[in-house]
Enzyme design. Structure first.
Site, PDB file in Angstrom:
ATOM      1  N   LYS A 209       0.854  -1.188   0.000  1.00 23.11           N
ATOM      2  CA  LYS A 209       0.000   0.000   0.000  1.00 23.11           C
ATOM      3  C   LYS A 209       0.887   1.234   0.000  1.00 23.11           C
ATOM      4  O   LYS A 209       1.623   1.491   0.953  1.00 23.11           O
ATOM      5  CB  LYS A 209      -0.896  -0.003   1.234  1.00 23.11           C
ATOM      6  CG  LYS A 209      -1.773   1.238   1.343  1.00 23.11           C
ATOM      7  CD  LYS A 209      -2.778   1.101   2.458  1.00 23.11           C
ATOM      8  CE  LYS A 209      -3.596   2.365   2.603  1.00 23.11           C
ATOM      9  NZ  LYS A 209      -4.586   2.256   3.666  1.00 23.11           N
TER      10      LYS A 209
ATOM     11  N   LYS B 139      -2.124  -1.581  -3.901  1.00 19.53           N
ATOM     12  CA  LYS B 139      -2.912  -0.383  -4.196  1.00 19.53           C
ATOM     13  C   LYS B 139      -2.068   0.863  -4.112  1.00 19.53           C
ATOM     14  O   LYS B 139      -1.102   0.867  -3.343  1.00 19.53           O
ATOM     15  CB  LYS B 139      -4.119  -0.289  -3.257  1.00 19.53           C
ATOM     16  CG  LYS B 139      -3.744   0.057  -1.815  1.00 19.53           C
ATOM     17  CD  LYS B 139      -4.925   0.083  -0.918  1.00 19.53           C
ATOM     18  CE  LYS B 139      -5.443   1.493  -0.754  1.00 19.53           C
ATOM     19  NZ  LYS B 139      -6.289   1.607   0.442  1.00 19.53           N
TER      20      LYS B 139
HETATM   21  C1  PBG Z   1      -7.618   3.156   5.330  1.00 19.51           C
HETATM   22  C2  PBG Z   1      -7.791   2.974   3.870  1.00 19.51           C
HETATM   23  C3  PBG Z   1      -7.580   3.895   2.824  1.00 19.51           C
HETATM   24  C4  PBG Z   1      -8.021   3.258   1.661  1.00 19.51           C
HETATM   25  C5  PBG Z   1      -8.428   1.978   2.013  1.00 19.51           C
HETATM   26  N1  PBG Z   1      -8.268   1.813   3.377  1.00 19.51           N
HETATM   27  C6  PBG Z   1      -7.145   5.300   2.824  1.00 19.51           C
HETATM   28  C7  PBG Z   1      -5.886   5.721   3.430  1.00 19.51           C
HETATM   29  O1  PBG Z   1      -4.980   4.917   3.708  1.00 19.51           O
HETATM   30  O2  PBG Z   1      -5.790   6.920   3.662  1.00 19.51           O
HETATM   31  C8  PBG Z   1      -8.063   3.893   0.297  1.00 19.51           C
HETATM   32  C9  PBG Z   1      -9.083   3.341  -0.641  1.00 19.51           C
HETATM   33  C10 PBG Z   1      -9.465   4.249  -1.765  1.00 19.51           C
HETATM   34  O3  PBG Z   1      -8.906   5.346  -1.972  1.00 19.51           O
HETATM   35  O4  PBG Z   1     -10.385   3.879  -2.503  1.00 19.51           O
HETATM   36  N2  PBG Z   1      -6.371   3.243   5.848  1.00 19.51           N
END
Ligand code: PBG
Length: 347
Positions: free
Chosen positions: A211, A271
């Site tokens: 991530k 992601k």
């Molecule tokens: C929570 C989380 C996030 C996303 C999924 N779980 C945002 C972040 O880390 O700030 C992003 C998903 C998306 O943008 O569709 N930590």
């Protein structure tokens, strides 16, 4: 007489639409898609499904509308969900002076657990329920875990302990799969151990293993009310750079994927999708696990906004992006457009 070599006719395979489809080596199916859902309690300001800017067709649901939406989605071919609970109350989530574990009241994950069990009841055993496990929607400061007393870091081990407890509660509520998105170290092993110790050996873990620290999460943070607060002194940490992966660091990304696989993650996720497709391609060939990719809110919204401006055909562009993600090795695609996948893939 042999024809002189020089021109090879590649176009012969492209003239007939039936043939074009037949010779493809990437095939998308609705079976691959997972639909994210946001759900928040009913309040003065939240009495009906709320539009999320940029994410056409996705709403911040109420507990009742979540059930209706999921049932309607199933009619459209959706078989699998990823749930984001947005609780009403936010807690300070900050260590008390002098303590390494005490941060006061603790996280209340009951609201999300209740939505899981109602969804399970409504949808039956065959509807796949995955649940995001993270605390950014639970904290006043918007970070994904417990802050140090000074407010200068997210404290790893106490956060991991809380995440594992939340994962167990979600499993007990009926989730098939827990999906930690916090990016702390050691959370996969901690969750696996706690789940197994309590008889939840069959609960899957889908790790947000790779991530990145991305700007493409913008619309999501509105939906989940989870942006790290800026300017809110005495919180010193204003972004997630100390826990999410630097976009320019391939080695960190690769190390995280191997680490989470070794700790027992059943499904690995990357992601955002398209901006990091090189890493997906590499890792999905190297690590023999199911790979999921999250077409995140900013990627999804970019296409939607261009569609609204008449700059591209949105559905076709979504299918093109999904095809790229599958081509790079993803089996599972998490997209806000999952509920349209069946329709769009036929077009
Ligand atoms: C929570 C989380 C996030 C996303 C999924 N779980 C945002 C972040 O880390 O700030 C992003 C998903 C998306 O943008 O569709 N930590």
């Amino acid at each position: 007489m042999v024809k002189e070599i020089g021109t090879v006719n590649q176009r012969r395979l492209r003239f007939n639409p039936t043939l074009r489809r037949m010779v493809r080596d990437v095939h998308l199916s609705v079976d691959q898609f997972m639909q994210p859902y946001f759900v928040a309690p009913v309040s003065e300001t939240h009495k009906a499904p709320a539009v999320i800017p940029g994410l056409t067709g996705t709403y911040r649901e109420t507990p009742d509308s979540l059930l209706k939406q999921a049932a309607a989605d199933r009619e459209q071919g959706v078989k699998s969900s990823l749930i984001f609970g947005v609780p009403a109350a936010k807690i300070p989530a900050r260590l008390k002076a002098g303590s390494r574990t005490d941060f006061g009241s603790g996280f209340d994950v009951e609201f999300t657990a209740q939505q899981i069990s109602k969804l399970r009841q409504e949808m039956g055993p065959d509807f796949f329920i995955a649940v995001d496990v993270c605390f950014c929607s639970h904290t006043e400061h918007g970070h994904c875990g417990v802050l140090s007393c000074k407010g200068d870091e997210v404290v790893n081990d106490v956060t991991v302990q809380e995440l594992a407890k939340a994962a167990l509660i979600y499993a007990q509520a009926g989730a098939d799969c827990v999906a930690p998105s916090d990016m702390m170290d050691g959370r996969i092993a901690a969750m696996r151990n706690l789940l197994d110790a309590n008889g939840y050996e069959k609960t899957l873990i889908m790790s947000y293993a790779v991530k990145f620290h991305s700007k493409f999460y913008g619309p999501f943070r509105l939906a989940a009310d989870s942006a790290p607060k800026t300017g809110a002194e005495p919180v010193i940490l204003h972004d997630r750079a100390t826990y999410q992966i630097d976009p320019a660091n391939r080695h960190d990304a690769i190390a995280c994927a191997y680490r989470d696989a070794a700790e027992g993650a059943d499904i690995l996720m990357l992601k955002p999708g398209l901006p990091y497709i090189d890493i997906l391609q590499k890792l999905s060939t190297e690590i023999q696990k199911p790979w999921a990719v999250y077409e995140v809110s900013g990627e999804y919204a970019a296409i939607e906004l261009m569609n609204q401006q008449g700059l591209m055909n949105g559905p076709a562009a979504h299918v093109e992006s999904w095809t790229a993600l599958a081509r790079a090795g993803a089996q599972i695609i998490i997209s806000y457009g999952s509920r349209y996948a069946r329709k769009w893939l036929e077009q």
